[in-house]
Design a protein around this motif. Structure first.
Motif, PDB file in Angstrom:
ATOM      1  N   GLN A 185       0.838  -1.198   0.000  1.00 48.93           N
ATOM      2  CA  GLN A 185       0.000   0.000   0.000  1.00 48.93           C
ATOM      3  C   GLN A 185       0.868   1.240   0.000  1.00 48.93           C
ATOM      4  O   GLN A 185       1.996   1.239   0.511  1.00 48.93           O
ATOM      5  N   ARG A 186       0.313   2.326  -0.574  1.00 49.10           N
ATOM      6  CA  ARG A 186       1.030   3.601  -0.558  1.00 49.10           C
ATOM      7  C   ARG A 186       0.210   4.629   0.222  1.00 49.10           C
ATOM      8  O   ARG A 186      -1.017   4.695   0.083  1.00 49.10           O
ATOM      9  N   ASP A 187       0.912   5.397   1.044  1.00 47.59           N
ATOM     10  CA  ASP A 187       0.264   6.520   1.720  1.00 47.59           C
ATOM     11  C   ASP A 187       1.074   7.776   1.420  1.00 47.59           C
ATOM     12  O   ASP A 187       1.961   7.772   0.566  1.00 47.59           O
ATOM     13  N   GLU A 188       0.785   8.848   2.135  1.00 49.38           N
ATOM     14  CA  GLU A 188       1.423  10.129   1.816  1.00 49.38           C
ATOM     15  C   GLU A 188       2.919  10.150   2.100  1.00 49.38           C
ATOM     16  O   GLU A 188       3.640  11.009   1.594  1.00 49.38           O
ATOM     17  N   THR A 189       3.416   9.194   2.874  1.00 47.16           N
ATOM     18  CA  THR A 189       4.845   9.215   3.222  1.00 47.16           C
ATOM     19  C   THR A 189       5.659   8.118   2.527  1.00 47.16           C
ATOM     20  O   THR A 189       6.872   8.065   2.681  1.00 47.16           O
ATOM     21  N   TRP A 244       5.721   3.801   0.973  1.00 47.90           N
ATOM     22  CA  TRP A 244       5.120   2.479   0.805  1.00 47.90           C
ATOM     23  C   TRP A 244       5.095   1.712   2.116  1.00 47.90           C
ATOM     24  O   TRP A 244       6.024   1.792   2.915  1.00 47.90           O
ATOM     25  N   GLN A 245       4.012   1.001   2.302  1.00 48.74           N
ATOM     26  CA  GLN A 245       3.841   0.177   3.491  1.00 48.74           C
ATOM     27  C   GLN A 245       3.665  -1.273   3.049  1.00 48.74           C
ATOM     28  O   GLN A 245       2.777  -1.595   2.267  1.00 48.74           O
ATOM     29  N   ARG A 277       8.240  -0.285   6.172  1.00 48.21           N
ATOM     30  CA  ARG A 277       8.026   0.938   5.402  1.00 48.21           C
ATOM     31  C   ARG A 277       9.201   1.162   4.474  1.00 48.21           C
ATOM     32  O   ARG A 277      10.339   0.827   4.782  1.00 48.21           O
ATOM     33  N   HIS A 315      10.575   4.031   1.173  1.00 46.83           N
ATOM     34  CA  HIS A 315      10.348   5.190   0.315  1.00 46.83           C
ATOM     35  C   HIS A 315      10.497   4.784  -1.151  1.00 46.83           C
ATOM     36  O   HIS A 315       9.715   5.203  -2.007  1.00 46.83           O
ATOM     37  N   GLN A 344       2.797   5.589  -9.668  1.00 49.94           N
ATOM     38  CA  GLN A 344       3.121   4.891  -8.422  1.00 49.94           C
ATOM     39  C   GLN A 344       4.509   5.365  -7.975  1.00 49.94           C
ATOM     40  O   GLN A 344       5.505   4.685  -8.176  1.00 49.94           O
TER      41      GLN A 344
END
Length: 411
Positions: free
Chosen positions: A226-230, A232-233, A242, A244, A366
């Motif tokens: 998953q990707r969020d604002e900071t 990849w998770q 986590r 980047h 992405q």
């Protein structure tokens, strides 16, 4: 770059990406559910060839597909449950079989294969295992002498690009490869190549080299991306990770990780098999293809390996025991004096796109996610150059190579 680049997949492609990133001063972290290099990287035929630049889809192949599918001893099979996916994949495959498409694919394959021998030797330098890659020819052996022609498009393309080829008859075959059956009446020698004496061992050695250069290698299965604002998770069986910047080099499993992101790729699990004979009592001097059976045999550290078959099926479908028996039979036909008393078998999954080219580069929309998967039959050859190209992209260096043919979302 202080934060490590995370590489999903510790097969030969992921390992080569790690080593090339380390050469550029970038920290790396590899994640794989298994030991490094022990999936598809382990079981291939060991050919390391600057001239394995001929795609699977070639002019006229449509004529031979029905016979290959219907023959009990044929090299191609499809599990019944896979046909709904096979039909659209196969139509795309055939759409790439024209001469212009084949030549374009060959040009792209040349970029990835041409420096393979040199790059492997550079990676192995100083490990104490430099002898895992040895000079070799690739012998394409024919039972029907009339079928062996340097006018064949695949051989033509190789010669146009500078390969040294030689057509020989039965007497010369006996000199080059004494163990081969006298049924082979002609052969084409493709020179200027190398072979791996233990593909899995090469992966082990190079993974250890990466580890000795401070690479972190994590044994875990990734279940979600998953990707969020900071950044990849990664959800794994051992916890959250986590990252980047992320390189997806998980072979045939890569497509499933991308589906939740809305990305559907025509990546098929093209399964290959091998049988290995620990006490063969015969030796091969080079990598040898039985062109009729579509199998490749090679002497390795642990005996003789005979690899082949293209079986399309679900990733988790069980191995077909008939493939082992067929390969053993074909091995005895190819090498009449082969001692088959100590035989083991293996099955692995090639990640295959319809055009025989991998997905390489930044995936559009992405940020921080790079593709390095889909190398089909050519992963061992293409891995080192893939590592170089991906390392440049991740490190922010524009490669002096047109990567358009490898665009991840080209389909």
């Amino acid at each position: 770059m202080e934060e490590p680049v995370t590489i999903i997949g510790a097969g030969i492609v992921g390992i080569c990406c790690a080593l090339s990133l380390q050469e550029r001063g970038v920290k790396v972290r590899l994640i794989d559910r298994g030991a490094p290099g022990q999936e598809a990287s382990f079981g291939n035929a060991g050919v390391i060839s600057p001239w394995s630049i001929i795609p699977q889809a070639m002019p006229g192949i449509w004529k031979s597909i029905p016979k290959m599918l219907l023959s009990v001893d044929g090299p191609l099979s499809v599990k019944p449950s896979f046909w709904p996916k096979m039909i659209p994949w196969g139509l795309r495959f055939l759409s790439h079989s024209g001469e212009a498409s084949a030549r374009a694919a060959s040009d792209a394959m040349e970029v990835l294969c041409q420096s393979s021998v040199m790059l492997y030797r550079r990676h192995l330098e100083g490990t104490g295992h430099e002898n895992l890659v040895v000079d070799s020819w690739y012998v394409h052996a024919f039972r029907n002498a009339d079928s062996a022609s340097l006018r064949d498009l695949g051989f033509q393309i190789r010669q146009e690009k500078g390969a040294e080829l030689e057509l020989i008859g039965r007497d010369q075959i006996k000199q080059v490869e004494p163990a081969l059956s006298p049924d082979f009446k002609a052969a084409v020698l493709i020179k200027g190549q190398a072979r791996a004496r233990a593909p899995g061992k090469i992966a082990e050695v190079l993974a250890q080299k990466a580890r000795s250069q401070a690479a972190e290698i994590i044994r875990a299965e990734i279940t979600a991306l998953q990707r969020d604002e900071t950044g990849w998770q990664l959800t794994t069986t051992t916890g959250m990770i986590r990252a980047h910047k992320l390189i997806l080099a998980a072979g045939v499993w890569s497509a499933d990780l991308l589906k939740p992101l809305g990305l559907n790729m025509p990546l098929a699990a093209e399964r290959g098999y091998h049988v290995a004979f620990a006490n063969p009592e015969v030796t091969l001097n080079n990598s040898v293809m039985d062109v009729d059976a579509k199998i490749v045999a090679s002497s390795m550290l642990d005996g003789i390996r005979v690899a082949g078959s293209s079986e399309f099926a679900a990733i988790d479908a069980p191995a077909d025991p008939r493939k082992e028996k067929l390969l053993a039979k074909q091995a005895r036909t190819m090498l009449p004096d082969l001692n088959t008393s100590a035989m083991t078998s293996w099955m692995g999954r090639r990640p295959s796109f319809p055009d025989s080219l991998p997905a390489l580069g930044q995936i559009k929309n992405q940020p921080g996610l790079f593709a390095a998967f889909g190398h089909s039959h050519y992963g061992l050859m293409m891995a080192p150059k893939t590592g170089e190209l991906i390392a440049d992209l991740v490190a922010g260096v524009a490669p002096n190579t047109d990567l358009t043919p490898f665009e991840p979302l080209r389909f």
